[in-house]
Design an enzyme around this catalytic site. Sequence first.
Site, PDB file in Angstrom:
ATOM      1  N   GLU A   1       0.802  -1.219   0.000  1.00 34.65           N
ATOM      2  CA  GLU A   1       0.000   0.000   0.000  1.00 34.65           C
ATOM      3  C   GLU A   1       0.843   1.281   0.000  1.00 34.65           C
ATOM      4  O   GLU A   1       0.288   2.375  -0.134  1.00 34.65           O
ATOM      5  CB  GLU A   1      -0.946  -0.017   1.207  1.00 34.65           C
ATOM      6  CG  GLU A   1      -2.016  -1.098   1.063  1.00 34.65           C
ATOM      7  CD  GLU A   1      -2.952  -1.194   2.254  1.00 34.65           C
ATOM      8  OE1 GLU A   1      -2.598  -0.665   3.321  1.00 34.65           O
ATOM      9  OE2 GLU A   1      -4.016  -1.807   2.112  1.00 34.65           O
TER      10      GLU A   1
ATOM     11  N   GLU B   1       7.747 -21.885   7.851  1.00 34.01           N
ATOM     12  CA  GLU B   1       8.236 -20.983   8.897  1.00 34.01           C
ATOM     13  C   GLU B   1       9.385 -21.582   9.694  1.00 34.01           C
ATOM     14  O   GLU B   1      10.078 -20.878  10.420  1.00 34.01           O
ATOM     15  CB  GLU B   1       7.100 -20.600   9.846  1.00 34.01           C
ATOM     16  CG  GLU B   1       6.614 -21.694  10.758  1.00 34.01           C
ATOM     17  CD  GLU B   1       5.597 -21.178  11.765  1.00 34.01           C
ATOM     18  OE1 GLU B   1       5.856 -21.337  12.963  1.00 34.01           O
ATOM     19  OE2 GLU B   1       4.577 -20.612  11.352  1.00 34.01           O
TER      20      GLU B   1
END
Length: 309
Positions: free
Chosen positions: A85, A116
């Site tokens: 953004e 992960e």
Amino acid sequence: MKIDLSTLVTESRNAASENIDTLPTLDMLKVINNEDQKVALAVERVLPQVAQAVDSISAAFTRGGRLIYCGAGTSGRLGILDASECPPTFGTPRGQVIGLIAGGHTAILQAVENAEDNVAQGEQDLRDLAFNANDVLVGIAASGRTPYVIGAMNYARSQGATVVSLTCNQNSAMSQIADIAIAPVVGGEVVTGSSRLKAATAQKLVLNMLTTGSMIRIGKVYGNLMVDVEATNAKLVQRQINIVMQATGCSHPRAVEALNACGKHCKTAIVMILANLSADEASTLLKHHNGFIRAALAETGRQSDGENH
């Protein structure tokens, strides 16, 4: 990396929601909402550390460095969201803020099992970006112990870069590695261990501050106006016009005229109007002052923020 999850605050059982499955829907939602109200207070307690990180990130931007987010699961997705953004909101180059997630692009939409836990991949993903001492790494993980993120953080330290941790457990493994440790402790989740709830909300609030604060520091906000916004759709074209009008007090036709004359660059249009300059003159003046509108106007002797209208 083995760890006793029972020692983590984010894994603790929340007494306020122990019977949430027996409640009517409205009462159930009240429990969730009451817990959510604790998040902003937890973030408030770590504002000094957030401020340190903002100053480090803005300094990195000034020297041509980047902000790299690194996380897994929800934490990784939040970093990618915040990074994605920045270009439309602040007109940043596409590579200035980057989000990395364990498991790569696939993991944005669905879980990638065991990604992960891959320490080496965290380092490799930074190597693939040519990560260096000019950059800042923000490792994001509610638990504070995600191996992928720790691998990236250790590599970033080895390169001499500033390393920030964003976790929801104090004294975590990640905070021990970080130069700046941000740890809003929000307590146990309404659904035990579901760190996509309060922990993720706290992380989102902090990430908002890191990029917004840094962009303000480097001159991409004038007053409270996003003066580097890119006009990539009809809504944003109108937002640019409104911004120029709000910053200068000019009419709608004058704002449109100025924006058209300078290639739809809000900052340039604002300086053109307030200092009565041509598009080229305003653009040159802004470049001389590194894009800071107030500094550019001060050189012309004009007041800023519409004070002379």
